[in-house]
Write a protein that holds these residues in place. Structure first.
Motif, PDB file in Angstrom:
ATOM      1  N   ALA A  66      17.874   9.986  28.061  1.00 34.73           N
ATOM      2  CA  ALA A  66      16.881  10.985  28.457  1.00 34.73           C
ATOM      3  C   ALA A  66      15.979  11.387  27.293  1.00 34.73           C
ATOM      4  N   ILE A  67      16.569  11.526  26.096  1.00 37.53           N
ATOM      5  CA  ILE A  67      15.762  11.956  24.942  1.00 37.53           C
ATOM      6  C   ILE A  67      14.696  10.924  24.589  1.00 37.53           C
ATOM      7  N   PRO A  68      15.035   9.628  24.476  1.00 36.44           N
ATOM      8  CA  PRO A  68      13.971   8.646  24.217  1.00 36.44           C
ATOM      9  C   PRO A  68      12.897   8.619  25.308  1.00 36.44           C
ATOM     10  N   ILE A  69      13.305   8.773  26.570  1.00 34.73           N
ATOM     11  CA  ILE A  69      12.322   8.783  27.655  1.00 34.73           C
ATOM     12  C   ILE A  69      11.414   9.998  27.530  1.00 34.73           C
ATOM     13  N   MET A  70      11.978  11.131  27.174  1.00 36.99           N
ATOM     14  CA  MET A  70      11.182  12.344  27.008  1.00 36.99           C
ATOM     15  C   MET A  70      10.176  12.185  25.869  1.00 36.99           C
ATOM     16  N   VAL A  71      10.640  11.672  24.746  1.00 38.35           N
ATOM     17  CA  VAL A  71       9.750  11.455  23.600  1.00 38.35           C
ATOM     18  C   VAL A  71       8.698  10.400  23.949  1.00 38.35           C
TER      19      VAL A  71
END
Length: 311
Positions: free
Chosen positions: A110-115
């Motif tokens: 989720a964090i890489p997708i958000m960034v």
């Protein structure tokens, strides 16, 4: 039509290739919204892979499309239209796509997708911002023909969908980001992200509304000459982004007034979509579009005074 004219039309039409990729992003968006709740974890992993594949393809499209346009075509500033932004449109839907994917993904994904959603949407916004400058120059220096005025709504899209991305990612940030993300320990990073992203999204929403108002003010001046052209679809997609962004703002502010406005905007969009679709079918049936010399390319063709209708 001469070979040079045909080549110019192909190069100008290449701006619209970006809209194909927007369709792919919206399909992934709908799969997430309707498929993930009813499917197993395999679909969540599949959508993660699809997101990054789409991002890579979108980056190649934006680089090579603008390379071809810059290298092969010399377009006068006095002819600039918001359609020049369309080559960057594949990134327009990446931010909203990230907002719906991230909350079903494990935190490591989720964090890489958000960034990724933030940075890719940022590239689209900055490209559009540069084109806005050229577009303003054209509006100040020359008139728009009646056939091109519906295309003014395309300028609504970048500000509207970027606003939607910032607000939605900001709202999800406290749930997605670790409290000490980026090494910040004084306050929870997700709350800090939300505090900055939501006001920034509101800021951009009003810019999108301003472009909407400018386009709407130009329409009554030519309504008596109204006939269907393919760029009439610009009445729909950019304004959907404006509506969805306001829905996000209404939720985060918990404002009944804003929610009521969103309901009215949604009804208006549904009606507009039906009207444009019916006009589209009628225009194809009569041969007013998708025929040589009978579409928006007529102004760019040699001998455009002799229009050709099907028998």
């Amino acid at each position: 039509m001469s070979n040079n004219t045909h080549l110019n039309l192909l190069q100008l039409g290449s701006f619209f290739f970006g809209t194909f990729w927007v369709s792919i992003a919206l399909i992934l968006y709908c799969i997430q919204s309707h498929g993930v709740p009813s499917a197993g974890p395999w679909l969540v992993k599949t959508l993660k892979v699809c997101f990054w594949l789409y991002a890579g393809c979108a980056l190649l499209v934006v680089v090579f499309q603008y390379h071809v346009i810059f290298d092969e075509e010399h377009l006068p500033v006095t002819e600039c239209m918001p359609a020049w932004i369309l080559s960057a449109y594949p990134f327009l839907a990446l931010g909203p796509l990230a907002t719906v994917l991230e909350y079903s993904q494990p935190q490591t994904s989720a964090i890489p997708i958000m960034v990724g959603g933030i940075v890719f949407q940022g590239l689209e916004w900055m490209t559009a911002f540069i084109m806005y400058t050229i577009y303003f120059t054209r509006l100040i220096n020359s008139d728009l023909s009646e056939s091109k005025r519906p295309g003014m709504y395309v300028a609504v899209g970048p500000a509207a969908y970027t606003s939607n991305t910032l607000v939605a990612l900001g709202v999800h940030a406290p749930k997605v980001l670790p409290a000490t993300f980026l090494g910040i320990t004084s306050v929870p990073t997700g709350d800090l992200w939300k505090a900055f992203a939501v006001p920034a999204g509101m800021f951009l929403w009003l810019l999108g509304f301003w472009f909407f108002a400018l386009a709407t003010m130009s329409v009554p001046w030519w309504y008596k000459k109204l006939h269907f052209m393919l760029n009439n679809w610009a009445f729909i997609f950019p304004n959907v982004g404006l509506t969805v962004a306001l829905i996000q703002i209404g939720k985060v502010l918990d404002s009944d007034g804003i929610k009521g406005v969103c309901s009215a905007m949604t009804v208006a969009l549904v009606i507009a979509c039906i009207v444009v679709a019916v006009m589209n079918v009628g225009a194809v049936w009569r041969g007013d579009v998708l025929w040589p010399g009978m579409d928006e390319d007529v102004e760019d063709m040699e001998g455009h005074g002799q229009k050709m209708r099907p028998d």
